[in-house]
Design a protein around this motif. Structure first.
Motif, PDB file in Angstrom:
ATOM      1  N   ALA A  94       0.825  -1.210   0.000  1.00 51.18           N
ATOM      2  CA  ALA A  94       0.000   0.000   0.000  1.00 51.18           C
ATOM      3  C   ALA A  94       0.859   1.259   0.000  1.00 51.18           C
ATOM      4  CB  ALA A  94      -0.929  -0.003   1.201  1.00 51.18           C
ATOM      5  N   LYS A  95       2.078   1.139   0.518  1.00 48.88           N
ATOM      6  CA  LYS A  95       2.992   2.283   0.582  1.00 48.88           C
ATOM      7  C   LYS A  95       4.111   2.194  -0.460  1.00 48.88           C
ATOM      8  CE  LYS A  95       2.266   3.212   5.488  1.00 48.88           C
ATOM      9  NZ  LYS A  95       2.904   3.353   6.826  1.00 48.88           N
ATOM     10  N   ASN A  96       4.066   1.160  -1.309  1.00 50.86           N
ATOM     11  CA  ASN A  96       5.116   0.983  -2.328  1.00 50.86           C
ATOM     12  C   ASN A  96       6.508   0.984  -1.711  1.00 50.86           C
ATOM     13  OD1 ASN A  96       3.106   0.986  -4.245  1.00 50.86           O
ATOM     14  ND2 ASN A  96       4.068   2.479  -5.572  1.00 50.86           N
ATOM     15  N   THR A  97       6.665   0.300  -0.592  1.00 50.75           N
ATOM     16  CA  THR A  97       7.922   0.359   0.151  1.00 50.75           C
ATOM     17  C   THR A  97       8.334  -1.037   0.615  1.00 50.75           C
ATOM     18  OG1 THR A  97       7.425   2.606   0.908  1.00 50.75           O
ATOM     19  CG2 THR A  97       9.127   1.404   2.105  1.00 50.75           C
ATOM     20  N   VAL A  98       9.616  -1.292   0.539  1.00 51.27           N
ATOM     21  CA  VAL A  98      10.204  -2.500   1.104  1.00 51.27           C
ATOM     22  C   VAL A  98      11.199  -2.076   2.181  1.00 51.27           C
ATOM     23  CG1 VAL A  98      12.032  -2.645  -0.635  1.00 51.27           C
ATOM     24  CG2 VAL A  98      11.323  -4.701   0.594  1.00 51.27           C
ATOM     25  N   TYR A  99      11.288  -2.878   3.231  1.00 53.36           N
ATOM     26  CA  TYR A  99      12.117  -2.549   4.390  1.00 53.36           C
ATOM     27  C   TYR A  99      13.161  -3.637   4.627  1.00 53.36           C
ATOM     28  CZ  TYR A  99       8.037   0.400   5.268  1.00 53.36           C
ATOM     29  OH  TYR A  99       7.011   1.309   5.143  1.00 53.36           O
ATOM     30  N   LEU A 100      14.234  -3.232   5.281  1.00 49.27           N
ATOM     31  CA  LEU A 100      15.214  -4.191   5.771  1.00 49.27           C
ATOM     32  C   LEU A 100      15.538  -3.805   7.205  1.00 49.27           C
ATOM     33  CD1 LEU A 100      16.941  -6.665   4.956  1.00 49.27           C
ATOM     34  CD2 LEU A 100      18.822  -5.054   4.584  1.00 49.27           C
ATOM     35  N   GLN A 101      15.013  -4.578   8.151  1.00 50.85           N
ATOM     36  CA  GLN A 101      15.319  -4.371   9.563  1.00 50.85           C
ATOM     37  C   GLN A 101      16.603  -5.122   9.875  1.00 50.85           C
ATOM     38  OE1 GLN A 101      13.700  -2.487  11.998  1.00 50.85           O
ATOM     39  NE2 GLN A 101      15.491  -3.009  13.239  1.00 50.85           N
ATOM     40  N   MET A 102      17.601  -4.392  10.354  1.00 53.10           N
ATOM     41  CA  MET A 102      18.906  -4.977  10.611  1.00 53.10           C
ATOM     42  C   MET A 102      19.207  -4.866  12.103  1.00 53.10           C
ATOM     43  SD  MET A 102      21.027  -3.509   7.340  1.00 53.10           S
ATOM     44  CE  MET A 102      21.039  -1.831   7.959  1.00 53.10           C
ATOM     45  N   ASN A 103      19.316  -6.004  12.757  1.00 52.03           N
ATOM     46  CA  ASN A 103      19.614  -6.057  14.178  1.00 52.03           C
ATOM     47  C   ASN A 103      20.968  -6.724  14.405  1.00 52.03           C
ATOM     48  OD1 ASN A 103      17.027  -4.976  14.703  1.00 52.03           O
ATOM     49  ND2 ASN A 103      16.122  -7.021  14.820  1.00 52.03           N
ATOM     50  N   SER A 104      21.505  -6.549  15.593  1.00 55.66           N
ATOM     51  CA  SER A 104      22.782  -7.171  15.962  1.00 55.66           C
ATOM     52  C   SER A 104      23.842  -6.906  14.898  1.00 55.66           C
ATOM     53  CB  SER A 104      22.607  -8.686  16.172  1.00 55.66           C
ATOM     54  OG  SER A 104      21.646  -8.932  17.172  1.00 55.66           O
ATOM     55  N   LEU A 105      23.953  -5.662  14.504  1.00 54.12           N
ATOM     56  CA  LEU A 105      24.860  -5.309  13.422  1.00 54.12           C
ATOM     57  C   LEU A 105      26.309  -5.551  13.808  1.00 54.12           C
ATOM     58  CD1 LEU A 105      22.989  -2.180  12.131  1.00 54.12           C
ATOM     59  CD2 LEU A 105      23.684  -4.116  10.707  1.00 54.12           C
ATOM     60  N   LYS A 106      27.095  -5.934  12.800  1.00 54.31           N
ATOM     61  CA  LYS A 106      28.516  -6.222  12.970  1.00 54.31           C
ATOM     62  C   LYS A 106      29.318  -5.303  12.056  1.00 54.31           C
ATOM     63  CE  LYS A 106      27.374 -11.134  13.496  1.00 54.31           C
ATOM     64  NZ  LYS A 106      27.628 -12.503  12.972  1.00 54.31           N
ATOM     65  N   PRO A 107      30.575  -5.072  12.380  1.00 52.20           N
ATOM     66  CA  PRO A 107      31.400  -4.235  11.490  1.00 52.20           C
ATOM     67  C   PRO A 107      31.440  -4.757  10.067  1.00 52.20           C
ATOM     68  CG  PRO A 107      32.470  -4.474  13.607  1.00 52.20           C
ATOM     69  CD  PRO A 107      31.275  -5.373  13.638  1.00 52.20           C
ATOM     70  N   GLU A 108      31.371  -6.067   9.886  1.00 55.01           N
ATOM     71  CA  GLU A 108      31.398  -6.630   8.533  1.00 55.01           C
ATOM     72  C   GLU A 108      30.113  -6.387   7.756  1.00 55.01           C
ATOM     73  OE1 GLU A 108      32.088  -8.184  11.428  1.00 55.01           O
ATOM     74  OE2 GLU A 108      31.416 -10.304  11.383  1.00 55.01           O
ATOM     75  N   ASP A 109      29.099  -5.814   8.385  1.00 56.38           N
ATOM     76  CA  ASP A 109      27.890  -5.414   7.667  1.00 56.38           C
ATOM     77  C   ASP A 109      28.053  -4.045   6.998  1.00 56.38           C
ATOM     78  OD1 ASP A 109      26.001  -6.779  10.377  1.00 56.38           O
ATOM     79  OD2 ASP A 109      26.293  -7.688   8.404  1.00 56.38           O
ATOM     80  N   THR A 110      29.171  -3.388   7.260  1.00 61.11           N
ATOM     81  CA  THR A 110      29.427  -2.084   6.654  1.00 61.11           C
ATOM     82  C   THR A 110      29.472  -2.201   5.139  1.00 61.11           C
ATOM     83  OG1 THR A 110      30.606  -1.235   8.581  1.00 61.11           O
ATOM     84  CG2 THR A 110      31.096  -0.210   6.449  1.00 61.11           C
ATOM     85  N   ALA A 111      28.653  -1.403   4.456  1.00 61.29           N
ATOM     86  CA  ALA A 111      28.544  -1.475   3.000  1.00 61.29           C
ATOM     87  C   ALA A 111      27.555  -0.420   2.527  1.00 61.29           C
ATOM     88  CB  ALA A 111      28.072  -2.855   2.556  1.00 61.29           C
ATOM     89  N   VAL A 112      27.513  -0.233   1.220  1.00 57.35           N
ATOM     90  CA  VAL A 112      26.402   0.483   0.606  1.00 57.35           C
ATOM     91  C   VAL A 112      25.323  -0.545   0.303  1.00 57.35           C
ATOM     92  CG1 VAL A 112      25.634   1.916  -1.315  1.00 57.35           C
ATOM     93  CG2 VAL A 112      27.941   2.222  -0.372  1.00 57.35           C
ATOM     94  N   TYR A 113      24.120  -0.261   0.754  1.00 56.23           N
ATOM     95  CA  TYR A 113      22.996  -1.175   0.573  1.00 56.23           C
ATOM     96  C   TYR A 113      22.099  -0.667  -0.547  1.00 56.23           C
ATOM     97  CZ  TYR A 113      24.177  -3.836   4.719  1.00 56.23           C
ATOM     98  OH  TYR A 113      24.819  -4.650   5.622  1.00 56.23           O
ATOM     99  N   TYR A 114      21.756  -1.595  -1.447  1.00 58.34           N
ATOM    100  CA  TYR A 114      20.941  -1.275  -2.611  1.00 58.34           C
ATOM    101  C   TYR A 114      19.678  -2.124  -2.616  1.00 58.34           C
ATOM    102  CZ  TYR A 114      25.358   0.585  -4.490  1.00 58.34           C
ATOM    103  OH  TYR A 114      26.530   1.283  -4.681  1.00 58.34           O
ATOM    104  N   CYS A 115      18.583  -1.552  -3.066  1.00 62.43           N
ATOM    105  CA  CYS A 115      17.412  -2.380  -3.309  1.00 62.43           C
ATOM    106  C   CYS A 115      17.246  -2.608  -4.809  1.00 62.43           C
ATOM    107  CB  CYS A 115      16.148  -1.817  -2.683  1.00 62.43           C
ATOM    108  SG  CYS A 115      15.550  -0.281  -3.370  1.00 62.43           S
ATOM    109  N   ASN A 116      16.551  -3.672  -5.107  1.00 66.77           N
ATOM    110  CA  ASN A 116      16.375  -4.113  -6.486  1.00 66.77           C
ATOM    111  C   ASN A 116      14.953  -4.604  -6.660  1.00 66.77           C
ATOM    112  OD1 ASN A 116      16.428  -6.673  -8.433  1.00 66.77           O
ATOM    113  ND2 ASN A 116      17.992  -5.251  -9.112  1.00 66.77           N
ATOM    114  N   ALA A 117      14.396  -4.361  -7.832  1.00 64.00           N
ATOM    115  CA  ALA A 117      13.045  -4.822  -8.147  1.00 64.00           C
ATOM    116  C   ALA A 117      13.084  -5.633  -9.431  1.00 64.00           C
ATOM    117  CB  ALA A 117      12.106  -3.632  -8.314  1.00 64.00           C
ATOM    118  N   GLN A 118      12.508  -6.809  -9.412  1.00 60.80           N
ATOM    119  CA  GLN A 118      12.403  -7.603 -10.636  1.00 60.80           C
ATOM    120  C   GLN A 118      11.207  -8.513 -10.540  1.00 60.80           C
ATOM    121  OE1 GLN A 118      16.062  -9.723 -11.129  1.00 60.80           O
ATOM    122  NE2 GLN A 118      15.740 -11.101  -9.425  1.00 60.80           N
ATOM    123  N   ARG A 119      10.804  -9.059 -11.679  1.00 59.93           N
ATOM    124  CA  ARG A 119       9.593  -9.875 -11.720  1.00 59.93           C
ATOM    125  C   ARG A 119       9.770 -11.226 -11.049  1.00 59.93           C
ATOM    126  NH1 ARG A 119       5.380  -6.491 -12.935  1.00 59.93           N
ATOM    127  NH2 ARG A 119       5.809  -5.295 -14.838  1.00 59.93           N
TER     128      ARG A 119
END
Length: 124
Positions: free
Chosen positions: A75-100
């Motif tokens: 309904a909001k045209n939105t996708v989420y990524l809840q990230m918990n217990s983050l680690k230094p190795e999670d450091t990055a640029v995060y991208y979303c992607n849409a495909q069929r």
């Protein structure tokens, strides 16, 4: 094709949490499977998580399973990524992607539209 805009990145200490959002344009968002990917400096872009068009199926990389949760609100045209217990190795640029095809995400393939990315930095 849909246009995608990510937000919600930032600097967080190890063990902390962030929620990323990806807003999509267009009236066909609900027909697309959605995925999150990330790219750390000097590394290839890698798959993080995917969700089917209706949210009924999700799939995660082993490195984030149990810590990250992907969800969507059609309904909001939105996708989420809840990230918990983050680690230094999670450091990055995060991208979303849409495909069929959700199955392409499970097979490690992404052919659709990309957002511009949002930086996540986890300090130790």
């Amino acid at each position: 094709q849909v246009q995608l805009v990510e937000s919600g990145g930032g600097l967080v200490q190890a063990g902390g949490s962030l929620r990323l959002s990806c807003a999509a344009s267009g009236r066909t968002f609900s027909t697309y499977a959605m995925g999150w990917f990330r790219q750390a400096p000097g590394k290839e872009r890698e798959f993080v998580a995917a969700i089917s068009w209706n949210g009924g199926s999700t799939y995660y990389a082993d490195s984030v399973k149990g810590r990250f949760t992907i969800s969507r609100d059609n309904a909001k045209n939105t996708v989420y990524l809840q990230m918990n217990s983050l680690k230094p190795e999670d450091t990055a640029v995060y991208y979303c992607n849409a495909q069929r095809s959700y199955g392409d995400y499970v097979g490690g393939r992404a052919f659709g539209s990309w957002g511009q990315g949002t930086q996540v930095t986890v300090s130790s």
